[in-house]
Design a protein around this motif. Structure first.
Motif, PDB file in Angstrom:
ATOM      1  N   ALA A 106      11.731 -49.286 -12.764  1.00 25.92           N
ATOM      2  CA  ALA A 106      13.114 -49.113 -12.313  1.00 25.92           C
ATOM      3  C   ALA A 106      13.214 -47.843 -11.471  1.00 25.92           C
ATOM      4  CB  ALA A 106      14.041 -49.026 -13.516  1.00 25.92           C
ATOM      5  N   GLY A 107      13.939 -47.918 -10.379  1.00 28.63           N
ATOM      6  CA  GLY A 107      14.152 -46.754  -9.530  1.00 28.63           C
ATOM      7  C   GLY A 107      13.043 -46.503  -8.533  1.00 28.63           C
ATOM      8  N   GLU A 108      12.057 -47.381  -8.529  1.00 26.17           N
ATOM      9  CA  GLU A 108      10.878 -47.137  -7.695  1.00 26.17           C
ATOM     10  C   GLU A 108      10.862 -48.109  -6.510  1.00 26.17           C
ATOM     11  OE1 GLU A 108       6.317 -46.376  -8.958  1.00 26.17           O
ATOM     12  OE2 GLU A 108       7.204 -48.232  -9.667  1.00 26.17           O
ATOM     13  N   VAL A 109      10.357 -47.636  -5.369  1.00 24.28           N
ATOM     14  CA  VAL A 109      10.178 -48.524  -4.224  1.00 24.28           C
ATOM     15  C   VAL A 109       8.681 -48.675  -3.980  1.00 24.28           C
ATOM     16  CG1 VAL A 109      10.717 -48.965  -1.808  1.00 24.28           C
ATOM     17  CG2 VAL A 109      12.344 -47.712  -3.229  1.00 24.28           C
ATOM     18  N   VAL A 110       8.220 -49.900  -4.091  1.00 21.91           N
ATOM     19  CA  VAL A 110       6.787 -50.186  -3.979  1.00 21.91           C
ATOM     20  C   VAL A 110       6.562 -50.967  -2.684  1.00 21.91           C
ATOM     21  CG1 VAL A 110       4.884 -51.489  -5.022  1.00 21.91           C
ATOM     22  CG2 VAL A 110       6.440 -50.167  -6.476  1.00 21.91           C
ATOM     23  N   LEU A 115      14.594 -56.152  -6.491  1.00 22.90           N
ATOM     24  CA  LEU A 115      14.888 -56.704  -5.161  1.00 22.90           C
ATOM     25  C   LEU A 115      13.586 -56.745  -4.375  1.00 22.90           C
ATOM     26  CD1 LEU A 115      16.801 -57.534  -2.813  1.00 22.90           C
ATOM     27  CD2 LEU A 115      16.988 -55.101  -2.278  1.00 22.90           C
ATOM     28  N   ILE A 116      13.229 -57.938  -3.905  1.00 16.07           N
ATOM     29  CA  ILE A 116      12.018 -58.074  -3.101  1.00 16.07           C
ATOM     30  C   ILE A 116      12.462 -58.330  -1.663  1.00 16.07           C
ATOM     31  CG2 ILE A 116       9.868 -59.349  -2.778  1.00 16.07           C
ATOM     32  CD1 ILE A 116      10.090 -60.177  -5.743  1.00 16.07           C
ATOM     33  N   TYR A 136      20.560 -47.361  -5.778  1.00 16.89           N
ATOM     34  CA  TYR A 136      20.218 -48.544  -6.551  1.00 16.89           C
ATOM     35  C   TYR A 136      19.206 -48.136  -7.602  1.00 16.89           C
ATOM     36  CZ  TYR A 136      18.150 -53.281  -6.912  1.00 16.89           C
ATOM     37  OH  TYR A 136      17.674 -54.482  -7.321  1.00 16.89           O
ATOM     38  N   HIS A 137      19.403 -48.598  -8.819  1.00 16.13           N
ATOM     39  CA  HIS A 137      18.519 -48.102  -9.872  1.00 16.13           C
ATOM     40  C   HIS A 137      17.473 -49.122 -10.295  1.00 16.13           C
ATOM     41  CE1 HIS A 137      20.864 -44.551  -9.837  1.00 16.13           C
ATOM     42  NE2 HIS A 137      21.962 -45.249  -9.998  1.00 16.13           N
ATOM     43  N   GLY A 138      17.474 -50.260  -9.628  1.00 13.40           N
ATOM     44  CA  GLY A 138      16.437 -51.243  -9.922  1.00 13.40           C
ATOM     45  C   GLY A 138      15.155 -50.904  -9.172  1.00 13.40           C
ATOM     46  N   ALA A 139      14.224 -51.838  -9.206  1.00 20.45           N
ATOM     47  CA  ALA A 139      12.979 -51.664  -8.440  1.00 20.45           C
ATOM     48  C   ALA A 139      13.113 -52.413  -7.118  1.00 20.45           C
ATOM     49  CB  ALA A 139      11.813 -52.235  -9.232  1.00 20.45           C
TER      50      ALA A 139
END
Ligand SMILES: Nc1ncnc2c1ncn2[C@@H]1O[C@H](COP(=O)(O)OP(=O)(O)OP(=O)(O)O)[C@@H](O)[C@H]1O
Ligand SMILES: [Mg+2]
Length: 349
Positions: free
Chosen positions: A40-44, A183-184, A211-214
Protein backbone atom coordinates in the motif's frame (compact mmCIF):
# COMPACT_ATOMS: atom_id res chain seq x y z
CA UNK A 1 -1.19 -22.39 5.07
CA UNK A 2 -1.26 -19.06 6.87
CA UNK A 3 -0.39 -15.85 5.08
CA UNK A 4 2.70 -13.94 6.22
CA UNK A 5 2.06 -11.40 8.97
CA UNK A 6 2.41 -8.40 6.69
CA UNK A 7 1.36 -9.63 3.26
CA UNK A 8 1.93 -7.27 0.34
CA UNK A 9 -1.26 -5.84 -1.06
CA UNK A 10 -0.70 -7.70 -4.29
CA UNK A 11 1.94 -10.23 -5.16
CA UNK A 12 2.83 -12.54 -8.03
CA UNK A 13 5.11 -15.38 -6.95
CA UNK A 14 6.89 -17.64 -9.42
CA UNK A 15 4.23 -16.84 -12.00
CA UNK A 16 4.53 -18.57 -15.38
CA UNK A 17 2.01 -17.97 -18.15
CA UNK A 18 1.98 -19.56 -21.60
CA UNK A 19 -0.17 -18.85 -24.64
CA UNK A 20 -1.34 -22.00 -26.39
CA UNK A 21 0.20 -22.44 -29.82
CA UNK A 22 -2.08 -22.70 -32.84
CA UNK A 23 -2.11 -25.71 -35.17
CA UNK A 24 0.25 -27.78 -33.03
CA UNK A 25 2.79 -24.97 -32.59
CA UNK A 26 4.58 -25.04 -29.22
CA UNK A 27 3.19 -22.75 -26.51
CA UNK A 28 4.63 -19.27 -26.21
CA UNK A 29 6.04 -18.78 -22.71
CA UNK A 30 5.10 -15.19 -22.08
CA UNK A 31 5.99 -15.12 -18.36
CA UNK A 32 8.53 -17.31 -16.63
CA UNK A 33 8.72 -17.51 -12.83
CA UNK A 34 7.89 -13.85 -12.37
CA UNK A 35 7.80 -12.55 -8.79
CA UNK A 36 6.71 -9.02 -7.99
CA UNK A 37 4.98 -7.43 -5.04
CA UNK A 38 3.43 -4.06 -4.23
CA UNK A 39 2.61 -2.63 -0.84
CA UNK A 40 0.00 0.00 0.00
CA UNK A 41 1.25 3.48 -0.83
CA UNK A 42 3.89 2.20 -3.21
CA UNK A 43 4.29 2.79 -6.94
CA UNK A 44 5.89 -0.15 -8.71
CA UNK A 45 7.09 0.10 -12.30
CA UNK A 46 7.19 -2.74 -14.81
CA UNK A 47 9.47 -1.82 -17.68
CA UNK A 48 10.74 -3.62 -20.76
CA UNK A 49 10.67 -3.63 -24.54
CA UNK A 50 7.64 -4.57 -26.57
CA UNK A 51 6.69 -8.24 -26.26
CA UNK A 52 8.49 -8.81 -22.96
CA UNK A 53 5.26 -9.77 -21.17
CA UNK A 54 4.25 -6.55 -19.41
CA UNK A 55 0.58 -6.62 -20.43
CA UNK A 56 0.41 -10.37 -19.79
CA UNK A 57 1.62 -9.71 -16.25
CA UNK A 58 -0.88 -6.87 -15.80
CA UNK A 59 -3.72 -9.08 -17.07
CA UNK A 60 -2.66 -11.91 -14.74
CA UNK A 61 -2.59 -9.54 -11.77
CA UNK A 62 -6.20 -8.58 -12.38
CA UNK A 63 -7.30 -12.09 -13.39
CA UNK A 64 -8.16 -11.12 -16.96
CA UNK A 65 -5.86 -13.32 -19.03
CA UNK A 66 -7.19 -14.13 -22.50
CA UNK A 67 -8.77 -17.54 -23.09
CA UNK A 68 -5.69 -18.99 -24.80
CA UNK A 69 -3.43 -18.20 -21.82
CA UNK A 70 -2.56 -20.89 -19.29
CA UNK A 71 -1.04 -20.26 -15.87
CA UNK A 72 1.53 -23.05 -15.74
CA UNK A 73 3.05 -22.21 -12.35
CA UNK A 74 2.93 -19.76 -9.49
CA UNK A 75 0.33 -17.66 -7.75
CA UNK A 76 -1.16 -14.19 -7.68
CA UNK A 77 -2.22 -13.16 -4.20
CA UNK A 78 -4.32 -10.19 -3.23
CA UNK A 79 -4.03 -9.56 0.53
CA UNK A 80 -2.80 -13.13 0.85
CA UNK A 81 -5.76 -14.68 -1.04
CA UNK A 82 -4.85 -16.80 -4.05
CA UNK A 83 -6.63 -14.75 -6.68
CA UNK A 84 -6.20 -17.14 -9.60
CA UNK A 85 -7.53 -20.09 -7.59
CA UNK A 86 -10.82 -18.27 -6.92
CA UNK A 87 -13.82 -19.09 -9.09
CA UNK A 88 -14.57 -16.39 -11.67
CA UNK A 89 -17.36 -14.96 -9.49
CA UNK A 90 -14.88 -14.45 -6.65
CA UNK A 91 -12.40 -12.81 -8.96
CA UNK A 92 -15.08 -10.54 -10.32
CA UNK A 93 -15.85 -9.53 -6.76
CA UNK A 94 -12.28 -8.39 -6.24
CA UNK A 95 -11.83 -6.87 -9.66
CA UNK A 96 -12.90 -3.30 -9.98
CA UNK A 97 -13.68 -2.90 -6.33
CA UNK A 98 -10.22 -3.87 -5.05
CA UNK A 99 -8.02 -4.16 -8.14
CA UNK A 100 -8.68 -2.00 -11.18
CA UNK A 101 -6.85 -1.50 -14.42
CA UNK A 102 -6.54 1.43 -16.78
CA UNK A 103 -5.98 -0.44 -20.02
CA UNK A 104 -3.21 0.05 -22.59
CA UNK A 105 -5.80 0.90 -25.21
CA UNK A 106 -8.37 3.17 -23.54
CA UNK A 107 -10.88 2.29 -26.26
CA UNK A 108 -11.09 -1.22 -24.78
CA UNK A 109 -12.20 0.28 -21.46
CA UNK A 110 -15.34 1.74 -22.98
CA UNK A 111 -18.19 0.50 -25.11
CA UNK A 112 -18.50 2.63 -28.27
CA UNK A 113 -22.30 2.70 -28.09
CA UNK A 114 -22.83 4.24 -24.66
CA UNK A 115 -21.93 7.73 -23.47
CA UNK A 116 -19.00 8.21 -21.13
CA UNK A 117 -21.44 9.38 -18.44
CA UNK A 118 -23.60 6.25 -18.69
CA UNK A 119 -20.56 4.00 -18.51
CA UNK A 120 -18.88 5.81 -15.63
CA UNK A 121 -22.20 5.71 -13.78
CA UNK A 122 -22.55 1.96 -14.43
CA UNK A 123 -18.99 1.27 -13.29
CA UNK A 124 -20.03 2.30 -9.79
CA UNK A 125 -22.58 -0.49 -9.37
CA UNK A 126 -20.72 -1.59 -6.23
CA UNK A 127 -21.71 1.60 -4.42
CA UNK A 128 -24.80 0.31 -2.69
CA UNK A 129 -27.29 2.94 -1.57
CA UNK A 130 -26.25 5.58 -4.09
CA UNK A 131 -28.76 6.50 -6.74
CA UNK A 132 -27.90 7.07 -10.42
CA UNK A 133 -27.88 10.83 -10.04
CA UNK A 134 -25.34 10.65 -7.21
CA UNK A 135 -23.17 8.23 -9.20
CA UNK A 136 -23.31 10.45 -12.25
CA UNK A 137 -22.30 13.43 -10.16
CA UNK A 138 -19.43 11.41 -8.75
CA UNK A 139 -18.41 10.48 -12.33
CA UNK A 140 -18.40 14.15 -13.31
CA UNK A 141 -16.34 15.05 -10.28
CA UNK A 142 -13.83 12.31 -11.09
CA UNK A 143 -13.49 13.50 -14.69
CA UNK A 144 -12.77 16.97 -13.36
CA UNK A 145 -10.33 15.42 -10.89
CA UNK A 146 -8.34 13.82 -13.74
CA UNK A 147 -8.15 17.19 -15.45
CA UNK A 148 -10.98 17.05 -17.97
CA UNK A 149 -12.31 20.55 -18.40
CA UNK A 150 -16.04 20.85 -18.92
CA UNK A 151 -16.62 17.44 -17.36
CA UNK A 152 -20.40 17.84 -17.24
CA UNK A 153 -20.52 18.14 -21.04
CA UNK A 154 -18.03 15.30 -21.59
CA UNK A 155 -20.38 12.97 -19.68
CA UNK A 156 -22.74 13.21 -22.67
CA UNK A 157 -20.03 12.36 -25.19
CA UNK A 158 -19.37 8.99 -26.77
CA UNK A 159 -15.83 7.59 -26.47
CA UNK A 160 -14.96 8.32 -30.11
CA UNK A 161 -15.75 12.00 -29.55
CA UNK A 162 -12.90 12.31 -27.06
CA UNK A 163 -9.26 12.97 -27.95
CA UNK A 164 -6.71 10.27 -27.15
CA UNK A 165 -5.53 12.14 -24.07
CA UNK A 166 -9.06 12.64 -22.81
CA UNK A 167 -9.88 8.97 -23.33
CA UNK A 168 -6.75 8.02 -21.41
CA UNK A 169 -7.83 10.29 -18.56
CA UNK A 170 -11.37 8.94 -18.70
CA UNK A 171 -9.96 5.39 -18.49
CA UNK A 172 -7.99 6.35 -15.39
CA UNK A 173 -11.11 8.02 -13.97
CA UNK A 174 -13.08 4.84 -14.67
CA UNK A 175 -10.54 2.77 -12.75
CA UNK A 176 -10.44 5.25 -9.86
CA UNK A 177 -14.24 5.39 -9.56
CA UNK A 178 -14.08 1.85 -8.28
CA UNK A 179 -11.91 3.12 -5.40
CA UNK A 180 -9.54 0.19 -5.85
CA UNK A 181 -6.77 -0.70 -3.46
CA UNK A 182 -4.55 -1.63 -6.38
CA UNK A 183 -4.52 0.45 -9.55
CA UNK A 184 -2.76 -1.04 -12.56
CA UNK A 185 -1.99 1.42 -15.36
CA UNK A 186 -0.85 -0.37 -18.52
CA UNK A 187 1.11 2.07 -20.71
CA UNK A 188 -0.83 5.10 -19.49
CA UNK A 189 1.06 7.45 -21.79
CA UNK A 190 1.38 5.40 -24.98
CA UNK A 191 -0.07 7.02 -28.06
CA UNK A 192 -0.17 10.44 -26.46
CA UNK A 193 1.71 13.45 -27.72
CA UNK A 194 4.37 14.94 -25.50
CA UNK A 195 2.08 17.54 -23.94
CA UNK A 196 -0.63 15.02 -23.14
CA UNK A 197 1.95 12.61 -21.82
CA UNK A 198 3.29 15.25 -19.45
CA UNK A 199 -0.26 15.94 -18.25
CA UNK A 200 -0.99 12.27 -17.56
CA UNK A 201 2.29 11.95 -15.69
CA UNK A 202 1.37 15.00 -13.67
CA UNK A 203 -1.98 13.40 -12.89
CA UNK A 204 -0.37 10.14 -11.82
CA UNK A 205 2.06 12.07 -9.62
CA UNK A 206 -0.86 13.76 -7.91
CA UNK A 207 -2.56 10.43 -7.48
CA UNK A 208 0.61 9.06 -6.02
CA UNK A 209 0.51 11.77 -3.40
CA UNK A 210 -3.18 11.43 -2.49
CA UNK A 211 -3.83 7.77 -3.01
CA UNK A 212 -2.96 5.22 -0.38
CA UNK A 213 -3.33 2.08 -2.42
CA UNK A 214 -0.66 0.47 -4.57
CA UNK A 215 -0.09 1.66 -8.14
CA UNK A 216 1.55 -0.60 -10.71
CA UNK A 217 2.69 1.30 -13.79
CA UNK A 218 3.51 -0.70 -16.89
CA UNK A 219 5.57 1.27 -19.38
CA UNK A 220 8.09 1.40 -22.20
CA UNK A 221 9.31 4.74 -20.92
CA UNK A 222 12.24 5.00 -18.56
CA UNK A 223 11.29 8.60 -17.89
CA UNK A 224 7.86 7.57 -16.61
CA UNK A 225 9.56 5.16 -14.25
CA UNK A 226 11.91 7.84 -12.97
CA UNK A 227 9.05 10.29 -12.47
CA UNK A 228 6.65 8.00 -10.69
CA UNK A 229 8.01 4.82 -9.27
CA UNK A 230 9.55 3.71 -6.00
CA UNK A 231 10.56 0.30 -7.23
CA UNK A 232 11.07 -1.16 -10.66
CA UNK A 233 11.02 -4.62 -12.17
CA UNK A 234 12.74 -4.94 -15.53
CA UNK A 235 11.18 -7.63 -17.71
CA UNK A 236 13.05 -9.26 -20.51
CA UNK A 237 11.63 -12.12 -22.60
CA UNK A 238 9.07 -12.93 -19.92
CA UNK A 239 11.47 -12.93 -16.97
CA UNK A 240 12.25 -10.36 -14.30
CA UNK A 241 15.93 -9.72 -15.00
CA UNK A 242 16.37 -6.94 -12.47
CA UNK A 243 14.48 -5.52 -9.50
CA UNK A 244 15.65 -2.34 -7.80
CA UNK A 245 14.65 0.84 -6.07
CA UNK A 246 14.40 3.48 -8.75
CA UNK A 247 17.50 5.33 -7.61
CA UNK A 248 19.60 2.15 -7.63
CA UNK A 249 18.21 1.20 -11.03
CA UNK A 250 19.47 4.41 -12.58
CA UNK A 251 22.70 4.79 -10.67
CA UNK A 252 23.76 1.21 -9.98
CA UNK A 253 22.04 -0.97 -12.59
CA UNK A 254 23.14 -4.57 -12.14
CA UNK A 255 21.88 -6.29 -15.28
CA UNK A 256 23.47 -5.62 -18.69
CA UNK A 257 19.98 -5.23 -20.16
CA UNK A 258 19.12 -2.48 -17.69
CA UNK A 259 22.48 -0.85 -18.33
CA UNK A 260 21.89 -0.99 -22.09
CA UNK A 261 18.49 0.66 -21.68
CA UNK A 262 19.93 3.44 -19.57
CA UNK A 263 23.11 3.92 -21.60
CA UNK A 264 21.03 4.48 -24.70
CA UNK A 265 18.72 6.87 -22.89
CA UNK A 266 20.44 9.21 -20.47
CA UNK A 267 17.30 11.38 -20.60
CA UNK A 268 15.70 8.73 -18.42
CA UNK A 269 17.80 10.11 -15.59
CA UNK A 270 16.35 13.55 -15.86
CA UNK A 271 12.80 12.37 -16.03
CA UNK A 272 12.27 13.57 -19.59
CA UNK A 273 10.04 10.93 -21.05
CA UNK A 274 10.85 9.15 -24.23
CA UNK A 275 10.39 5.64 -25.56
CA UNK A 276 12.94 3.01 -24.67
CA UNK A 277 15.88 3.22 -27.03
CA UNK A 278 16.76 0.59 -29.52
CA UNK A 279 19.26 -1.96 -28.35
CA UNK A 280 20.91 -3.87 -31.19
CA UNK A 281 19.23 -7.22 -31.80
CA UNK A 282 15.74 -8.23 -30.84
CA UNK A 283 13.77 -9.97 -28.12
CA UNK A 284 14.05 -13.74 -28.74
CA UNK A 285 11.27 -16.08 -29.75
CA UNK A 286 9.46 -17.45 -26.71
CA UNK A 287 8.07 -20.62 -28.24
CA UNK A 288 10.21 -22.09 -26.81
CA UNK A 289 12.47 -19.61 -25.00
CA UNK A 290 16.19 -19.96 -25.67
CA UNK A 291 18.42 -21.97 -23.33
CA UNK A 292 20.73 -20.03 -21.04
CA UNK A 293 20.22 -16.30 -20.60
CA UNK A 294 17.61 -14.89 -22.98
CA UNK A 295 19.60 -11.65 -23.27
CA UNK A 296 22.91 -13.37 -24.08
CA UNK A 297 22.68 -12.95 -27.89
CA UNK A 298 22.49 -9.15 -27.39
CA UNK A 299 24.79 -8.86 -24.38
CA UNK A 300 28.28 -7.46 -24.77
CA UNK A 301 29.41 -9.27 -21.59
CA UNK A 302 28.10 -12.72 -22.53
CA UNK A 303 30.44 -15.67 -22.15
CA UNK A 304 29.95 -19.19 -23.51
CA UNK A 305 28.22 -20.19 -20.26
CA UNK A 306 25.56 -17.49 -20.69
CA UNK A 307 24.31 -19.16 -23.87
CA UNK A 308 23.75 -22.56 -22.25
CA UNK A 309 23.20 -22.12 -18.54
CA UNK A 310 20.26 -20.19 -17.11
CA UNK A 311 21.62 -17.47 -14.82
CA UNK A 312 20.79 -17.49 -11.12
CA UNK A 313 19.07 -14.66 -9.28
CA UNK A 314 21.84 -12.69 -7.60
CA UNK A 315 21.01 -10.39 -4.67
CA UNK A 316 23.32 -7.46 -5.35
CA UNK A 317 22.25 -5.09 -2.60
CA UNK A 318 19.35 -4.20 -0.31
CA UNK A 319 16.21 -4.48 -2.35
CA UNK A 320 18.12 -5.08 -5.56
CA UNK A 321 18.72 -8.25 -7.51
CA UNK A 322 19.55 -9.33 -11.04
CA UNK A 323 19.31 -12.53 -13.05
CA UNK A 324 22.82 -12.60 -14.48
CA UNK A 325 25.94 -14.77 -14.31
CA UNK A 326 28.05 -11.62 -14.09
CA UNK A 327 26.12 -9.90 -11.30
CA UNK A 328 27.87 -9.75 -7.91
CA UNK A 329 26.77 -8.60 -4.48
CA UNK A 330 28.08 -5.09 -3.81
CA UNK A 331 30.36 -6.53 -1.16
CA UNK A 332 32.88 -3.70 -1.00
CA UNK A 333 30.38 -0.92 -1.31
CA UNK A 334 29.84 0.65 2.12
CA UNK A 335 26.51 2.04 0.90
CA UNK A 336 24.99 -1.32 0.10
CA UNK A 337 26.61 -4.50 1.30
CA UNK A 338 23.76 -6.50 2.63
CA UNK A 339 22.20 -8.77 0.06
CA UNK A 340 19.31 -9.57 2.39
CA UNK A 341 15.91 -8.39 1.26
CA UNK A 342 15.72 -10.36 -1.94
CA UNK A 343 14.51 -13.93 -2.04
CA UNK A 344 15.46 -16.59 -4.54
CA UNK A 345 12.57 -15.64 -6.82
CA UNK A 346 13.61 -12.06 -6.91
CA UNK A 347 10.69 -10.81 -4.81
CA UNK A 348 12.11 -7.85 -2.98
CA UNK A 349 10.46 -6.42 0.06
N1 LIG B 1 -3.56 -13.21 -26.69
C1 LIG B 1 -2.35 -13.63 -27.05
N2 LIG B 1 -2.17 -14.80 -27.72
C2 LIG B 1 -0.95 -15.25 -28.07
N3 LIG B 1 0.20 -14.60 -27.79
C3 LIG B 1 0.09 -13.44 -27.14
C4 LIG B 1 -1.16 -12.89 -26.72
N4 LIG B 1 -0.94 -11.71 -26.09
C5 LIG B 1 0.40 -11.53 -26.09
N5 LIG B 1 1.03 -12.56 -26.71
C6 LIG B 1 2.47 -12.75 -26.88
O1 LIG B 1 3.04 -12.82 -25.57
C7 LIG B 1 4.26 -12.09 -25.52
C8 LIG B 1 4.14 -10.99 -24.47
O2 LIG B 1 3.17 -10.06 -24.91
P1 LIG B 1 2.69 -8.82 -24.03
O3 LIG B 1 1.56 -8.19 -24.76
O4 LIG B 1 2.45 -9.28 -22.65
O5 LIG B 1 3.99 -7.90 -24.07
P2 LIG B 1 4.17 -6.36 -23.70
O6 LIG B 1 5.45 -6.29 -22.95
O7 LIG B 1 2.95 -5.84 -23.05
O8 LIG B 1 4.37 -5.68 -25.12
P3 LIG B 1 3.97 -4.18 -25.59
O9 LIG B 1 5.00 -3.29 -24.99
O10 LIG B 1 4.07 -4.26 -27.08
O11 LIG B 1 2.58 -3.89 -25.10
C9 LIG B 1 4.51 -11.57 -26.93
O12 LIG B 1 5.35 -12.50 -27.59
C10 LIG B 1 3.13 -11.55 -27.55
O13 LIG B 1 3.20 -11.74 -28.94
MG1 LIG C 1 1.61 -4.30 -23.48
Amino acid sequence: MSAPLIAPLIEAAGLSVAYRGEDGAPPLQALRAVSIAAEAGEVVGIVGESGCGKSTLAAALIGLLPGNAVVTAGTVRFRGTDFLALPEAGRRGLRGRHIAMAFQDPMTAFSPVLTIGTQLTDFQHHLAGQGRAARRARAGAMLARVGIADAARVLDHYPHELSGGMRQRAAIAAALLMTPEVLIADEPTTALDVTMEAQIIHLLRELRRDYHGAIIVVTHHLGVVGELCDRVHVLYAGEVVETALVDDLYHRPAHPYTRALIACDPAGLTGVTRPLPTIPGRVPELAPPPPGCAFAPRCTLATARCHIEAPPWVAVGPGQGARCHEARPRGCDPGGTDPKGADANGAIR
